[in-house]
Design an enzyme around this catalytic site. Structure first.
Site, short mmCIF file in Angstrom:
data_model
loop_
_atom_site.label_atom_id
_atom_site.label_comp_id
_atom_site.label_asym_id
_atom_site.label_seq_id
_atom_site.Cartn_x
_atom_site.Cartn_y
_atom_site.Cartn_z
CG HIS A 180 -2.05 0.93 1.16
ND1 HIS A 180 -2.16 1.93 0.22
CD2 HIS A 180 -3.17 1.05 1.94
CE1 HIS A 180 -3.28 2.61 0.41
NE2 HIS A 180 -3.92 2.08 1.44
CG HIS A 183 -5.56 5.85 -0.43
ND1 HIS A 183 -6.40 4.77 -0.23
CD2 HIS A 183 -5.73 6.20 -1.74
CE1 HIS A 183 -7.04 4.47 -1.34
NE2 HIS A 183 -6.64 5.34 -2.28
CE1 TYR A 185 -3.75 5.72 5.99
CE2 TYR A 185 -4.23 4.72 3.87
CZ TYR A 185 -4.67 5.22 5.09
OH TYR A 185 -6.01 5.23 5.39
#
Length: 377
Positions: A180, A183, A185
């Site tokens: 990931h 977004h 992060y």
């Protein structure tokens, strides 16, 4: 939807039976203490096993990587055992599942870390909130504090945490892993010049800001192989207090690096799912040129949008979030043009089975109507 969207698709080491995927969705139902995946989560994923691929919710690679209450991890033996029950259930139902490996970075709160500050690329104040457990036990939105900057030695530790999480995902029976890097992060925080003001080898130039993401990718590939690894990015998006509207060069640079490594897929989270602009055709063409492999699109997709973009060659599959929350049999509904259940946003985060595993499939709706008809007769 066009028939070819329901044809198989090779995604690295696996063959997806259709191109309607379950997007990674934070639902906050893990068992405490320990952020352990549980049988309620197992039921949720098994219900949606008709997806071509299931992406797990964001799964923290370490205690430091946690950013929200009741989100699962994949760094303890208990967590791995919990995930193994879920992957076994998905496989028994004919599905395949991807572990999304997650470090939230500054999108966190000191109460989740025994009073310690969250970490990021740089110690910069920013405007965002996260979710913790309130005094009444229910989810409560609170402001994120100014994080502290990771040291170079700590960055090396983060890379090793992603490696260990990959090893644990394999042990838990996942079919693929996804890094990931979207977004707002941690990895995205290193990519963006807005959140990364470092003056060492992890800051400054575009190449330096991409360094951590690619080091993580190389470690994960080394732990498994490129055919079992994908990456999620969100160039041009604005989310979690990070404005990446100038992120096109970084997105294209990373896409080219992903292609060079031959990874299983690139997962593109598009900005319009949170009210941003829809990606234009010029960017889609450039991204396809940079990455000729499998591209999974996500963000405000519909059956019609999926068909259009697959036909144009810009994506190979689409991941659905809110429609899949409310419709566990979403691929079938798309295939026959059935009406969709409406999701209940009040039950998205935290809680129990309500708004999680109690949405009816088409068979359930039909049987309820039949029972109603009998009673009326």
């Amino acid at each position: 939807m066009h028939d070819y969207v329901f044809t198989p698709l090779t995604v690295g080491a696996v063959a997806a039976r259709n191109r309607v995927f379950l997007a990674p969705l934070t639902r906050m139902r893990a068992t405490q203490p320990g952020d352990v995946p549980n049988d309620l989560m197992r039921e949720y994923y098994v219900q949606r096993a008709s997806a071509g691929l299931l992406f797990s919710e964001g799964t923290q690679i370490s205690p430091q990587g946690k950013g929200y209450m009741d989100t699962p991890g994949i760094h303890s033996a208990q967590q791995v055992a919990g995930w193994r029950r879920i992957t076994e259930g998905v496989h028994e139902a004919g599905g395949q599942i991807v572990a999304q490996l997650w470090h939230t970075g500054r999108v966190s709160h000191e109460s989740l870390h025994d009073g310690e500050l969250p970490v990021s690329a740089s110690a910069l104040p920013y405007d965002n909130r996260t979710t913790v457990r309130g005094a009444d036990g229910r989810p409560e939105r609170v402001a994120c504090p100014t994080p502290r900057a990771l040291t170079v030695d700590e960055i090396a530790g983060v890379v090793e945490d992603f490696r260990a999480a990959t090893r644990n995902a394999r042990s838990a029976g996942f079919d693929l892993v996804e890094i990931h890097a979207a977004h707002g992060y941690l990895l995205h925080q290193f990519m963006s010049g807005e959140s990364n003001h470092r003056v060492d080898v992890y800051g400054g130039s575009l190449v330096n800001r991409a360094r951590l993401t690619l080091e993580v990718l190389d470690a994960v590939i080394d732990e498994w192989d490129a055919d079992h690894v994908g990456v999620r990015i969100s160039p041009l998006g604005t989310f979690n207090g990070l404005d990446d509207s100038a992120g096109q060069p970084m997105g294209l640079h990373l896409a080219a690096e992903f292609a060079r490594r031959g990874i299983a897929f690139l997962h593109l989270s598009e900005p319009d799912w949170v009210g941003g602009p829809e990606l234009d055709e010029d960017f889609r063409k450039l991204l396809r040129e940079a990455f000729p492999g499998i591209i999974v699109g996500a963000g405000n997709y519909t059956a019609e949008k999926t068909a259009r973009l697959v036909e144009a060659g810009y994506v190979d599959a689409a991941a659905f979030g809110r429609p899949f929350i409310a419709n566990p049999d979403l691929p079938r509904r798309f295939a026959i043009g059935a009406a969709l259940n409406e999701p209940d946003p009040a039950t998205f985060y935290g809680g129990d089975a309500r708004g999680y595993t109690d949405y009816p499939a088409l068979e359930d709706v039909g049987s309820r109507r039949s029972r109603t008809d009998v009673r009326q007769v």
